[in-house]
Design a protein around this motif. Sequence first.
Motif, short mmCIF file in Angstrom:
data_model
loop_
_atom_site.label_atom_id
_atom_site.label_comp_id
_atom_site.label_asym_id
_atom_site.label_seq_id
_atom_site.Cartn_x
_atom_site.Cartn_y
_atom_site.Cartn_z
N TYR A 87 0.82 -1.22 0.00
CA TYR A 87 0.00 0.00 0.00
C TYR A 87 0.85 1.27 0.00
O TYR A 87 1.79 1.40 0.79
N ARG A 105 0.29 12.21 8.88
CA ARG A 105 -0.81 11.45 8.27
C ARG A 105 -1.95 12.39 7.87
O ARG A 105 -2.13 13.46 8.45
N LYS A 106 -2.73 11.95 6.89
CA LYS A 106 -3.82 12.78 6.34
C LYS A 106 -5.21 12.24 6.67
O LYS A 106 -6.20 12.95 6.48
N ASP A 107 -5.32 11.00 7.14
CA ASP A 107 -6.61 10.38 7.48
C ASP A 107 -7.60 10.44 6.32
O ASP A 107 -8.81 10.67 6.51
N ILE A 108 -7.11 10.21 5.13
CA ILE A 108 -7.97 10.29 3.94
C ILE A 108 -9.06 9.23 3.98
O ILE A 108 -10.20 9.47 3.56
N THR A 109 -8.74 8.05 4.51
CA THR A 109 -9.71 6.95 4.52
C THR A 109 -10.46 6.84 5.85
O THR A 109 -11.18 5.87 6.08
N GLY A 110 -10.29 7.81 6.72
CA GLY A 110 -10.98 7.79 8.01
C GLY A 110 -10.01 7.95 9.16
O GLY A 110 -8.80 8.07 8.96
N GLU A 155 1.29 7.79 9.15
CA GLU A 155 0.36 6.79 8.63
C GLU A 155 0.79 5.38 9.00
O GLU A 155 -0.02 4.49 9.18
#
Length: 380
Positions: free
Chosen positions: A136, A144-149, A209
């Motif tokens: 991945y 981290r960006k927490d794009i997926t939650g 991440e």
Amino acid sequence: MKVFIHQKDNWPEFTWRSNDFMNLLSEARNLQGRLLGKMGTLGFELRNEALLDTLTLDVIKSSEIEGEILNPDQVRSSIARRLGIEIAGAVESDRNVEGVVEMMLDATQKCFDPLTIDRLFDWHAALFPTGRSGMYKITVADWRKDITGPMQVVSGAMGKEKVHFQAPDSDFVEKEMTQFIDWFNKSKIDLVIKAAIAHLWFVTIHPFEDGNGRITRALTDMLLAQSDKSNQRFYSMSAQIRLERKGYYDILEKTQKGDLDITAWIIWFLNCLINALKSTDSVLIRVLFKANFWQKYIDIAINDRQRKLLNKMINGFDGKLTSSKWAKIAKCSKDSAVRDINDLIDKGILQKEAAGGRSTNYELIGMPAGSRVGKGEFHP
């Protein structure tokens, strides 16, 4: 509902009851001093051997906690190259090995340098040189960006998940880390207690991440090195945390779901540190055995394959050594392996293990049981 510690109104104003752990802190400090004094009596080469053993164990076990199994020969060779220590049988190392070694050595060998955002980003980039964690793609060298939650620690089957922890929202990470780094560089509290707090604080922010656990342990080692007033490492917190992993996760979850009084966490950390310091006896025993071993057989003819396997056995080969494994590791035929082994038996160096089984196993004569510094076989 404010479930997690970082959601409390006074976060991160930790409190603790010093009287509850002062005896433990004194014991840890005493053991640190005794260990450094003991290592100081060793000669230069033996001290380097102990240092190399400890750092190798630390890197391997820190990665093992995350489920990543590193090749011990590659780790040992990488550390030796970077420290300028000559070892027999050095091998080339994979990028992932080089990265974690680079991070751990930067943290410990430059322990007195200030912590900065760029330094943390460099460590993170070293851990993930391809920009991926497994298959991945991840955000590397940035928060981290927490794009997926939200960032969560979860267990259980899909649909029945249990959330053990949820980190602060990514929008707050930069502010959280700015405050953490300022405290890390300026706080004047006892450095062992500071290591305990930094460990909890950083892993709670969980700013990346992936790789947070390994970076947390690097920061812990950095502060413990400062507390020793030495960049030479002779004990491994990562190895001890690996041994006490269930207790570690239990107290971590309890603390992260508790209030800002972290006395119980500090007590656990100090006990883990004390156990790590006490376990270094095995490193010292092994180092002294290795030095005496090669001195004893200095005039005995030993070929390169035999020397390689004997060093592996001394360095911590903890499985059952058979002629088949000998052939595989030495990259020779089964017949050559049998001849090598029988020759060492005739010279009084190896013997057959007393316990029987489907295969004949071999062991070093006189190898102290307490000298093994790791568990599991070396991976050829």
